[in-house]
Design a protein around this motif. Structure first.
Motif, mmCIF file in Angstrom:
data_model
loop_
_atom_site.group_PDB
_atom_site.id
_atom_site.type_symbol
_atom_site.label_atom_id
_atom_site.label_comp_id
_atom_site.label_asym_id
_atom_site.label_seq_id
_atom_site.Cartn_x
_atom_site.Cartn_y
_atom_site.Cartn_z
ATOM 1 N N LEU A 56 0.777 -1.275 -0.068
ATOM 2 C CA LEU A 56 0.444 0.384 0.361
ATOM 3 C C LEU A 56 0.412 1.266 0.533
ATOM 4 C CD1 LEU A 56 -2.635 -0.740 2.765
ATOM 5 C CD2 LEU A 56 -3.303 -0.268 -0.250
ATOM 6 N N TYR A 57 1.870 1.243 0.778
ATOM 7 C CA TYR A 57 3.301 2.637 1.050
ATOM 8 C C TYR A 57 3.389 2.609 -0.751
ATOM 9 C CZ TYR A 57 7.264 4.967 2.183
ATOM 10 O OH TYR A 57 7.870 5.810 2.289
ATOM 11 N N LEU A 58 4.271 1.080 -0.920
ATOM 12 C CA LEU A 58 4.598 1.399 -2.546
ATOM 13 C C LEU A 58 3.993 1.922 -3.460
ATOM 14 C CD1 LEU A 58 6.830 -1.285 -2.470
ATOM 15 C CD2 LEU A 58 7.504 0.960 -1.847
ATOM 16 N N ARG A 59 2.564 1.359 -3.433
ATOM 17 C CA ARG A 59 1.352 2.501 -4.064
ATOM 18 C C ARG A 59 1.039 3.693 -4.463
ATOM 19 N NH1 ARG A 59 -2.356 -0.749 -6.624
ATOM 20 N NH2 ARG A 59 -4.058 1.133 -6.544
ATOM 21 N N GLY A 60 1.421 4.198 -3.021
ATOM 22 C CA GLY A 60 1.412 5.896 -2.688
ATOM 23 C C GLY A 60 2.710 6.536 -3.433
ATOM 24 N N LEU A 61 3.640 5.803 -2.907
ATOM 25 C CA LEU A 61 5.097 6.877 -4.048
ATOM 26 C C LEU A 61 5.191 6.795 -5.372
ATOM 27 C CD1 LEU A 61 7.857 5.322 -1.026
ATOM 28 C CD2 LEU A 61 6.515 7.165 -1.800
ATOM 29 N N ARG A 62 3.730 5.688 -6.133
ATOM 30 C CA ARG A 62 3.958 5.745 -8.032
ATOM 31 C C ARG A 62 3.645 6.540 -7.958
ATOM 32 N NH1 ARG A 62 1.253 0.822 -8.688
ATOM 33 N NH2 ARG A 62 1.662 -0.291 -7.343
ATOM 34 N N GLY A 155 -9.523 1.084 2.278
ATOM 35 C CA GLY A 155 -10.220 2.098 2.824
ATOM 36 C C GLY A 155 -8.602 2.725 3.220
ATOM 37 N N ALA A 156 -7.683 1.935 3.520
ATOM 38 C CA ALA A 156 -6.527 2.029 3.872
ATOM 39 C C ALA A 156 -5.703 2.818 2.398
ATOM 40 C CB ALA A 156 -5.515 0.786 4.315
ATOM 41 N N ALA A 157 -5.889 1.952 0.955
ATOM 42 C CA ALA A 157 -4.869 2.543 -0.129
ATOM 43 C C ALA A 157 -5.902 4.051 -0.678
ATOM 44 C CB ALA A 157 -5.457 1.417 -1.140
ATOM 45 N N ASP A 158 -7.360 4.410 -0.372
ATOM 46 C CA ASP A 158 -7.411 5.462 -0.546
ATOM 47 C C ASP A 158 -7.005 6.804 0.739
ATOM 48 O OD1 ASP A 158 -9.194 4.563 -2.494
ATOM 49 O OD2 ASP A 158 -11.294 4.395 -0.866
ATOM 50 N N PHE A 175 -2.252 5.183 8.105
ATOM 51 C CA PHE A 175 -3.150 4.472 8.064
ATOM 52 C C PHE A 175 -4.234 4.898 7.920
ATOM 53 C CE2 PHE A 175 0.346 1.796 6.630
ATOM 54 C CZ PHE A 175 -0.082 1.583 4.992
ATOM 55 N N PRO A 176 -5.586 4.636 7.986
ATOM 56 C CA PRO A 176 -6.295 4.476 9.289
ATOM 57 C C PRO A 176 -7.250 3.644 9.813
ATOM 58 C CG PRO A 176 -7.264 3.514 6.896
ATOM 59 C CD PRO A 176 -6.129 3.882 7.014
ATOM 60 N N ALA A 177 -7.789 3.836 11.176
ATOM 61 C CA ALA A 177 -8.441 3.052 12.198
ATOM 62 C C ALA A 177 -9.342 1.717 11.396
ATOM 63 C CB ALA A 177 -8.951 3.698 12.796
ATOM 64 N N ILE A 178 -8.788 0.933 11.809
ATOM 65 C CA ILE A 178 -9.063 -0.073 11.248
ATOM 66 C C ILE A 178 -11.203 -0.116 11.129
ATOM 67 C CG2 ILE A 178 -10.541 -2.524 11.844
ATOM 68 C CD1 ILE A 178 -6.616 -1.655 11.770
ATOM 69 N N GLN A 179 -11.650 0.534 12.436
ATOM 70 C CA GLN A 179 -12.814 0.765 12.591
ATOM 71 C C GLN A 179 -13.494 1.863 11.776
ATOM 72 O OE1 GLN A 179 -11.123 1.010 14.985
ATOM 73 N NE2 GLN A 179 -10.954 -0.669 16.519
ATOM 74 N N GLU A 180 -12.904 2.838 11.094
ATOM 75 C CA GLU A 180 -12.877 3.733 10.487
ATOM 76 C C GLU A 180 -14.262 3.284 9.000
ATOM 77 O OE1 GLU A 180 -10.198 6.858 10.177
ATOM 78 O OE2 GLU A 180 -10.283 7.106 12.313
ATOM 79 N N VAL A 181 -12.936 2.081 8.332
ATOM 80 C CA VAL A 181 -12.730 1.733 7.347
ATOM 81 C C VAL A 181 -13.374 0.078 6.786
ATOM 82 C CG1 VAL A 181 -11.309 3.282 6.531
ATOM 83 C CG2 VAL A 181 -10.501 1.308 6.467
ATOM 84 N N ALA A 182 -13.419 -0.466 7.751
ATOM 85 C CA ALA A 182 -13.857 -1.820 7.990
ATOM 86 C C ALA A 182 -15.712 -2.113 8.420
ATOM 87 C CB ALA A 182 -12.831 -2.574 8.244
#
Length: 183
Positions: A56-62, A155-158, A175-182
């Motif tokens: 997920l981090y590497l996707r953001g750096l692209r 949600g984390a990717a976003d 990264f978002p809290a798990i409860q925020e996106v799942a």
């Protein structure tokens, strides 16, 4: 002068890549991932969550230029250095470490490619299927666990994509809290 040589050398300040990788590992070890999303608390599943968060981090750096590409490479190298050291700490002999690292490296790139393919299409069911094969492979998951983990990953990717490349390079992702996106 000689006594200066005998003094214990102070630990070097960690590099940005070391700090970012440590933060990625911390994100992958959040108890809510295991408790609320039923990720098995096993060595393979822990490794796969590290792979997931690094991917997920590497996707953001692209989206970035040369600085982002350099940081991505540094973090990947730090990850493999850390995994190499972990194998050695577990008692794997020096001659066996390279043989053990090959499947680990392959697993990283294979997993990242599967996550990327599903994330590129924003395909929750394909992502849940990949997570079932990769993360939940050693332990049967509750019926909704892979879909819930897929919701977290989307949600984390976003969240990572919404952060500036400069911030990702300098300090890493939030990264978002798990409860925020799942669910």
């Amino acid at each position: 002068m000689i006594f200066g040589l005998l003094r214990r050398r102070a630990a070097a300040e960690p590099t940005a890549a070391e700090r970012i990788y440590a933060d990625l590992v911390s994100a992958a070890r959040r108890p809510a991932l295991y408790r609320e999303l039923s990720v098995p608390d096993t060595l393979p599943a822990r490794f796969e969550l590290i792979v997931l968060h690094v991917a997920l981090y590497l996707r953001g750096l692209r989206r970035g230029g040369p600085d982002a590409a350099a940081r991505a490479q540094e973090v990947i190298e730090e990850m493999f250095r850390s995994l190499d050291a972990s194998l050695r700490e577990m008692g794997v002999g020096d001659l066996s470490v390279p043989k053990k690292m090959k499947p680990i490296i392959r697993a990283f790139y294979d997993g990242a490619a599967q996550y990327d393919a599903a994330l590129d299409r924003r395909d929750g069911p394909a992502l849940a299927a990949a997570l079932t094969r990769i993360v939940y492979r050693d332990a049967p998951a509750a019926a909704d666990a892979p879909a819930n983990l897929a919701a977290y990953v989307l949600g984390a990717a976003d969240a990572v994509q919404s952060q500036s490349v400069e911030s990702l390079v300098a300090i890493g992702p939030a990264f978002p809290a798990i409860q925020e996106v799942a669910p």
